[in-house]
Structure formats: structure tokens, C-alpha cells
Design an enzyme around this catalytic site. Sequence first.
Site, PDB file in Angstrom:
ATOM      1  N   HIS A   1      12.816 -28.301   0.933  1.00 52.59           N
ATOM      2  CA  HIS A   1      11.353 -28.090   1.046  1.00 52.59           C
ATOM      3  C   HIS A   1      10.678 -28.851  -0.086  1.00 52.59           C
ATOM      4  CE1 HIS A   1       7.749 -25.268   1.799  1.00 52.59           C
ATOM      5  NE2 HIS A   1       7.355 -26.163   0.900  1.00 52.59           N
TER       6      HIS A   1
ATOM      7  N   HIS B   1       7.099 -31.470  -1.161  1.00 48.00           N
ATOM      8  CA  HIS B   1       5.854 -32.190  -0.848  1.00 48.00           C
ATOM      9  C   HIS B   1       5.856 -33.493  -1.635  1.00 48.00           C
ATOM     10  CE1 HIS B   1       4.113 -28.512   0.933  1.00 48.00           C
ATOM     11  NE2 HIS B   1       4.872 -27.921   0.021  1.00 48.00           N
ATOM     12  N   LEU B   2       5.862 -34.609  -0.916  1.00 47.95           N
ATOM     13  CA  LEU B   2       5.874 -35.916  -1.600  1.00 47.95           C
ATOM     14  C   LEU B   2       4.515 -36.609  -1.551  1.00 47.95           C
ATOM     15  CD1 LEU B   2       9.351 -37.369  -0.532  1.00 47.95           C
ATOM     16  CD2 LEU B   2       8.751 -36.149  -2.629  1.00 47.95           C
ATOM     17  N   ARG B   3       3.573 -36.045  -0.755  1.00 48.33           N
ATOM     18  CA  ARG B   3       2.230 -36.644  -0.646  1.00 48.33           C
ATOM     19  C   ARG B   3       2.310 -38.069  -0.102  1.00 48.33           C
ATOM     20  NH1 ARG B   3       1.034 -31.394  -1.288  1.00 48.33           N
ATOM     21  NH2 ARG B   3       0.637 -30.743  -3.410  1.00 48.33           N
TER      22      ARG B   3
ATOM     23  N   ASN C   1       2.245 -31.474   5.321  1.00 45.55           N
ATOM     24  CA  ASN C   1       0.841 -31.080   5.084  1.00 45.55           C
ATOM     25  C   ASN C   1       0.055 -32.170   4.354  1.00 45.55           C
ATOM     26  OD1 ASN C   1       2.219 -30.537   2.651  1.00 45.55           O
ATOM     27  ND2 ASN C   1       0.793 -28.921   2.069  1.00 45.55           N
TER      28      ASN C   1
ATOM     29  N   LYS D   1       6.911 -27.012  11.220  1.00 42.49           N
ATOM     30  CA  LYS D   1       6.413 -26.101  10.181  1.00 42.49           C
ATOM     31  C   LYS D   1       5.172 -25.369  10.646  1.00 42.49           C
ATOM     32  CE  LYS D   1       5.820 -24.495   5.960  1.00 42.49           C
ATOM     33  NZ  LYS D   1       6.136 -24.888   4.598  1.00 42.49           N
TER      34      LYS D   1
ATOM     35  N   HIS E   1       5.628 -20.778   6.570  1.00 45.46           N
ATOM     36  CA  HIS E   1       4.928 -20.347   5.358  1.00 45.46           C
ATOM     37  C   HIS E   1       4.471 -18.916   5.642  1.00 45.46           C
ATOM     38  CE1 HIS E   1       2.424 -21.101   1.679  1.00 45.46           C
ATOM     39  NE2 HIS E   1       1.932 -19.957   2.139  1.00 45.46           N
TER      40      HIS E   1
ATOM     41  N   HIS F   1      10.209 -20.719   0.881  1.00 50.05           N
ATOM     42  CA  HIS F   1       9.857 -20.245  -0.468  1.00 50.05           C
ATOM     43  C   HIS F   1       9.683 -18.720  -0.528  1.00 50.05           C
ATOM     44  CE1 HIS F   1       6.023 -20.895   1.494  1.00 50.05           C
ATOM     45  NE2 HIS F   1       5.974 -22.167   1.208  1.00 50.05           N
TER      46      HIS F   1
ATOM     47  N   ASP G   1       9.994 -26.656  -3.142  1.00 47.83           N
ATOM     48  CA  ASP G   1       8.540 -26.575  -2.974  1.00 47.83           C
ATOM     49  C   ASP G   1       7.826 -27.364  -4.069  1.00 47.83           C
ATOM     50  OD1 ASP G   1       6.157 -26.005  -1.749  1.00 47.83           O
ATOM     51  OD2 ASP G   1       6.019 -23.955  -2.491  1.00 47.83           O
TER      52      ASP G   1
ATOM     53  N   HIS H   1       0.079 -31.875  -8.055  1.00 46.82           N
ATOM     54  CA  HIS H   1      -1.394 -31.910  -8.021  1.00 46.82           C
ATOM     55  C   HIS H   1      -1.865 -32.584  -9.304  1.00 46.82           C
ATOM     56  CE1 HIS H   1      -2.197 -29.227  -4.592  1.00 46.82           C
ATOM     57  NE2 HIS H   1      -1.098 -28.602  -4.959  1.00 46.82           N
TER      58      HIS H   1
ATOM     59  N   ALA I   1      -3.135 -24.614  -5.648  1.00 51.21           N
ATOM     60  CA  ALA I   1      -1.794 -24.006  -5.632  1.00 51.21           C
ATOM     61  C   ALA I   1      -0.734 -25.086  -5.504  1.00 51.21           C
ATOM     62  CB  ALA I   1      -1.694 -23.038  -4.451  1.00 51.21           C
TER      63      ALA I   1
HETATM   64  C1  NCD Z   1       1.902 -26.525  -1.524  1.00 51.69           C
HETATM   65  C2  NCD Z   1       1.119 -27.821  -1.669  1.00 51.69           C
HETATM   66  O1  NCD Z   1       0.506 -28.041  -2.712  1.00 51.69           O
HETATM   67  O2  NCD Z   1       1.163 -28.649  -0.739  1.00 51.69           O
HETATM   68  N1  NCD Z   1       1.425 -25.601  -2.508  1.00 51.69           N
HETATM   69  C3  NCD Z   1       2.079 -24.518  -2.968  1.00 51.69           C
HETATM   70  O3  NCD Z   1       1.486 -23.760  -3.731  1.00 51.69           O
HETATM   71  N2  NCD Z   1       3.327 -24.244  -2.636  1.00 51.69           N
HETATM   72  C4  NCD Z   1       1.781 -26.010  -0.141  1.00 51.69           C
HETATM   73  C5  NCD Z   1       2.730 -24.881   0.177  1.00 51.69           C
HETATM   74  O4  NCD Z   1       3.922 -25.082   0.390  1.00 51.69           O
HETATM   75  O5  NCD Z   1       2.279 -23.735   0.206  1.00 51.69           O
HETATM   76 ZN    ZN Z   2       5.492 -26.058   0.150  1.00 46.91          ZN
END
Ligand code: NCD
Ligand code: ZN
Length: 353
Positions: free
Chosen positions: A14, A16-18, A42, A104, A141, A179, A251, A255, A267
Amino acid sequence: MQPDLRITLPDDWHVHLRDDEMLEAVAGHTARRFGRAMIMPNLDPPITTVAQANDYRARVLDAAAAASGDTRPFDPKMVLYLTADLSIDDLIRGHQAGSVLAVKYYPAGATTNSASGGTSIISFKPVLEAMAEHGIPLLVHAEATSAELDIFDREAAFLETEMQPVCEELPELSVTVEHLSTAAGVALVRSYANTSGSITPHHLSCDRSDLLANGMRPHLYCKPVINSRTDRDALRAAAVSGDKRFFLGTDSAPHPLATKEAEVVRAGIFNAPYALEVVAEVFYQEGALGDLERFVSINGAVRYGFEPSDKLIRLRRRSEEEVAKDPPADLVTSEGVRVRMFGVAEANLWTIA
Ligand code: NCD
Ligand code: ZN
């Protein structure tokens, strides 16, 4: 004697690489440390078609190759975002072709870039039935979004009202509760045969007092929110148990610093660079280093139908006499955007190669 162990190359189930320069800045950190990674969809707009997933995968591979300077093969596994627009035919074809591994579900409004999410999982029953038939896992989620619910009760509430009915009505559907953040989440995973759970480094190493008790720590703010000490300990027990239903999903969610140190904080915790150091330290504290490999390298691969890697990594806990490494605390993108890294203390304690 400090621990010094070799384990199978881990996977991150899991992350997030953006995209764009953030992707370029973070991809190498995941590619250096993990053989496979489940890439969250996402983006804004989200990844909802196989064609988008293929394009995104190519961008991820380019960024990883450019950044990692490593010949180790990195295998990103792509995920489609469940929305009303998702085409079942496209999904099935993409899954059969190996382009897409999973789907997802985000509750609308629960977390970063979840605006395209749903208000009820079971309302997607035709998609879920097709997924069950074709062996396509659903990643969830698990957080209720009702404003009346206390923030610390939202995972448990979602499990009861949304997750349990799905597990009961579609017992053949493979579900991963993503998560996990509570003892209730661990209990749900244990009680349905076709359900598994990923666990993050930060939910294993922190509790809500770390978040709130000694000054409010915006860099520990994520969704689902880090919960009580009892919950943390239930997660630790599940992770070190060797139970094949529990595995690592970092996860990692970068940011920009400016959005983490603000009036309203976004978050997400960026932990990819030191995720393994943090998890190793948790297992060390639990006296369970012998079970680390199962959690980070074996259980998830087996769950998603892959052979664990044939490569090894070495983890060594440094002695107190060794000079502190002082690993960097921030990542800086090509545009000068800073991102705070989670796990610097643990990165000083462990050397991984
Ligand atoms: C994730 C994100 O920033 O894309 N943020 C997080 O707090 N975990 C999204 C997610 O997995 O909830
Ligand atoms: Zn996530």
C-alpha cells in the site's frame, strides 16, 4: 550482540507515489527498498481505467529507474479506484492481462483525494460479484465518515456497518482491510476466512498520545488516525504473530511540508525511506525479529498470488558506540518542495542494505 539478519526482499502492499515531480522525488525510495508495491490510485483525477493504470505504471517505472540508480527489478502493481464509472469488462480484461491487480474502495470524504469515492460498498454489488468470480481483490479504506461519529471510533463503525455485510454476502470476495488501526480491525480480519489486513509502520510504532500528548504533531496525522495504545498493541500482536493474513502496507503518503504545517493539516505520513527500519525496531522491541520476514516479505506476496522474492536484504541494528548516521529528515523535490520523513530515529538505529 546486536541483531544482524538477512531476509527476503520485502514488498509494500500500500503506497502513494503521486505524480509529476513528487513521483520523481519519492519513487526511488520505494524502488530501492521493495520488490513489489501496490500503487494507490487516488490521484486527482483518480485512476479508474486500465489504460490510465498502464500509463501511470510507465510513469512510475520511469521515475523509479531515474531515481534509484539500482538494477534491482521493481514491480509496481496497479489498482483501479472504485467509482460508479468503473467498467467491469475493462477491469476483468486488465486483470487477466496482468495490468491491474486489485480495486480500491474509498468512502467519499474519508481521506486525501477521496472525493470520487462511494457512500456504500454494497451498492457496487455487481462489480464486487464480478471481482469475486475472477479472483480480483477488493482493498478497503475502512472509515465511516458520519460527522456524528467520534474520529477514534470510525474504523470500528465502518467495519460493523459496511465491511461485515460485504464479507457475509460475498464470502468468495478477497478483501484486504487497508492500514488497520484498531483492535476491532484485527478482530474482523481474524473472523472472516477470505479477509486480510495490511498494517503501516506508524500504526505499529505510535499511539495517539504520540500524536497529541506532548505538543500536537502534524507529521503524525494520517487517516485512519493513529488510535489508542491498546489498539497499537493489538496491531503489534497481529504483525508479530506470523498469521499469514497480516502484512506490511506502508501507506507512505507524501505531502508538501507547507500543507502539513498549516491551519488545517492534510492526512498522510511519508515513511517510504525508513519504513523497514521502523518495522524492524518494532519487531526487535517485541522480541520477534524471527517473524519479521513473514510480515514484510512473505505473507502479502502469497496473499496476492506471487512467489516471495529470491533476493535478500541485510538488516543490522547498530551498536551504541557507532557514530550516529544523522539520516536526512526531509526530502526535497526538484521544485524545492520539502516533505518530512517519518522514522529518522529508527533510521539511526538500523542499517539496511
Ligand atoms: C493518504 C494520502 O495522502 O493519499 N493519506 C493518509 O492519511 N493515509 C490516503 C489514504 O490512504 O488514506
Ligand atoms: Zn493510503
